[in-house]
Design a protein around this motif. Structure first.
Motif, mmCIF file in Angstrom:
data_model
loop_
_atom_site.group_PDB
_atom_site.id
_atom_site.type_symbol
_atom_site.label_atom_id
_atom_site.label_comp_id
_atom_site.label_asym_id
_atom_site.label_seq_id
_atom_site.Cartn_x
_atom_site.Cartn_y
_atom_site.Cartn_z
ATOM 1 N N ALA A 128 0.872 -1.179 0.000
ATOM 2 C CA ALA A 128 0.000 0.000 0.000
ATOM 3 C C ALA A 128 0.906 1.225 0.000
ATOM 4 N N VAL A 129 0.578 2.194 -0.829
ATOM 5 C CA VAL A 129 1.334 3.455 -0.815
ATOM 6 C C VAL A 129 0.311 4.540 -0.490
ATOM 7 N N VAL A 130 0.462 5.135 0.694
ATOM 8 C CA VAL A 130 -0.516 6.121 1.150
ATOM 9 C C VAL A 130 0.010 7.516 0.796
ATOM 10 N N LYS A 131 -0.779 8.232 -0.023
ATOM 11 C CA LYS A 131 -0.331 9.520 -0.555
ATOM 12 C C LYS A 131 -0.689 10.662 0.401
ATOM 13 N N LEU A 132 0.289 11.543 0.622
ATOM 14 C CA LEU A 132 0.066 12.685 1.532
ATOM 15 C C LEU A 132 0.151 14.006 0.779
ATOM 16 N N GLY A 133 -0.041 13.995 -0.522
ATOM 17 C CA GLY A 133 0.060 15.226 -1.318
ATOM 18 C C GLY A 133 1.490 15.747 -1.304
ATOM 19 N N ALA A 134 1.649 17.068 -1.067
ATOM 20 C CA ALA A 134 2.979 17.689 -1.128
ATOM 21 C C ALA A 134 3.950 17.109 -0.100
ATOM 22 N N LYS A 135 3.417 16.481 0.942
ATOM 23 C CA LYS A 135 4.309 15.930 1.974
ATOM 24 C C LYS A 135 4.975 14.632 1.537
ATOM 25 N N GLY A 136 4.494 14.022 0.463
ATOM 26 C CA GLY A 136 5.119 12.786 -0.018
ATOM 27 C C GLY A 136 4.204 11.590 0.129
ATOM 28 N N VAL A 151 8.572 8.643 2.024
ATOM 29 C CA VAL A 151 9.443 9.277 1.028
ATOM 30 C C VAL A 151 8.919 10.712 0.881
ATOM 31 N N PRO A 152 9.694 11.712 1.339
ATOM 32 C CA PRO A 152 9.183 13.095 1.326
ATOM 33 C C PRO A 152 8.913 13.602 -0.090
ATOM 34 N N GLY A 153 7.940 14.509 -0.187
ATOM 35 C CA GLY A 153 7.587 15.063 -1.496
ATOM 36 C C GLY A 153 8.493 16.218 -1.896
ATOM 37 N N PHE A 154 8.179 16.821 -3.043
ATOM 38 C CA PHE A 154 8.965 17.945 -3.566
ATOM 39 C C PHE A 154 8.236 19.254 -3.273
ATOM 40 N N LYS A 155 9.048 20.270 -2.960
ATOM 41 C CA LYS A 155 8.418 21.574 -2.697
ATOM 42 C C LYS A 155 7.977 22.186 -4.022
ATOM 43 N N VAL A 156 6.763 22.718 -4.010
ATOM 44 C CA VAL A 156 6.249 23.371 -5.214
ATOM 45 C C VAL A 156 5.895 24.794 -4.810
#
Ligand SMILES: O=C(O)C(=O)C[C@H](O)[C@H](O)CO
Length: 317
Positions: free
Chosen positions: A221-229, A241-246
């Motif tokens: 399962a990969v739980v998506k946190l939006g901009a947070k990764g 896995v942290p997200g990318f700053k936009v």
């Protein structure tokens, strides 16, 4: 075939003005459909993709097929319905970034899909099958068609990737919860957002959500946190896995589909899970920088530049 998808894609009308749709008089026409968004993302990376569906025997159906062929997607499994039309969708942009969508998809051609529309040999030939929780919401026959497709994929070793993609406008809560739970348990990999996890399991705790999907029967399962990764969970691993700053999100719609596309390209290339999720985060971020569901989906070189620029900025910080 690397990836096949099954679902509905509609002609999408976006008003050129903001405010209630009742006042809008000019629109641009594109296409919207979670499954074709994913297929386009994977195809732009150079992989072979196909889409199974029905469109109306009408001008929007023609335009959609031409558009998808332009994106190198195999549409040989798309039937043209003589009687029922291609579905339509409208977006409305209100104050404070509030967005509403309106569907005109009841009795659409795609909602008339039936299990015998599925060519089993086509499913067998694919490495991955992507499905969303939108398709079973369209009609009982669509639900049966999804179930049949899942059954064939499971028998033939085609890996099933499922995004619950809850669309409250399309069905009752009880039915949605029952069917999304059932399909999540039959998939190999599930890609929920936190809101969907909360809807299904009554908790917003990411760990509990991830583990609940594994308990249902998914391998990952990969739980998506939006901009947070995103957090990934397998029987033996769990990590964020942290997200990318936009700087400025222009349009968040389609980010989840882009995430799925990025992840699938990572799986096809046998990246480590961490690298595949990192790429998926990159896809998701890039799509939000541009208006439209697919306009921001990157080609390989663009994604590499985006990720290396972001890593450089991290080092300089
Ligand atoms: O809501 C739907 O049914 C769509 O597929 C249209 C949207 O563009 C899509 O969901 C974006 O993820």
């Amino acid at each position: 075939m690397d990836l096949i998808t099954l679902g509905e894609t509609m002609a999408l009308f976006t008003p050129s003005s903001e405010g209630y749709l009742r006042y809008a008089s000019q629109f641009s026409r594109s296409f919207a459909g979670a499954e074709t968004n994913v297929a386009i993302g994977v195809s732009r990376f150079g992989f072979k993709t196909g889409w199974i569906s029905k469109v109306g025997k009408d001008e929007f159906g023609q335009a959609l097929l031409r558009f998808l062929r332009g994106e190198q997607i195999d549409v040989s499994q798309v039937k043209k319905d003589e009687e029922y039309p291609t579905g339509l969708m409208f977006k409305e942009y209100l104050r404070d970034n509030k967005l509403r969508v309106f569907y005109y998809r009841k009795e659409s051609a795609a909602s008339r899909l039936v299990p015998k529309d599925i060519d089993e040999t086509y499913i067998k030939r694919a490495k991955y099958l992507f499905l969303s929780g939108i398709t079973p919401a369209l009609s009982d026959s669509c639900y049966e068609t999804v179930k049949r497709t899942v059954e064939v994929a499971r028998n033939e070793g085609t890996a099933i990737i499922f995004d619950p993609n809850l669309r409250r406008k399309l069905w009752t809560e009880d039915k949605a919860r029952r069917i999304l739970t059932e399909l999540s348990g039959l998939a190999d990999i599930v890609l929920p957002g936190v809101a969907e996890g909360e809807f299904l399991f009554g908790t917003s705790d990411v760990r509990e959500i991830g583990e609940s999907f594994l308990e249902l029967g998914a391998d990952m399962a990969v739980v998506k946190l939006g901009a947070k990764g995103a957090h990934y969970f397998t029987g033996s691993e769990h990590a964020l896995v942290p997200g990318f700053k936009v700087e400025r999100v222009i349009d968040p719609i389609g980010a989840g589909d882009a995430f799925a596309a990025g992840l699938i390209t990572g799986f096809i290339e046998n990246l480590t899970l961490k690298d595949a999720v990192n790429r998926a985060n990159g896809f998701g971020a890039m799509v939000t920088l541009v208006k439209g569901d697919v306009e921001g989906l990157p080609e390989r070189i663009e994604l590499e530049q985006f990720i290396s620029k972001a890593s450089l900025e991290d080092v300089q910080r």
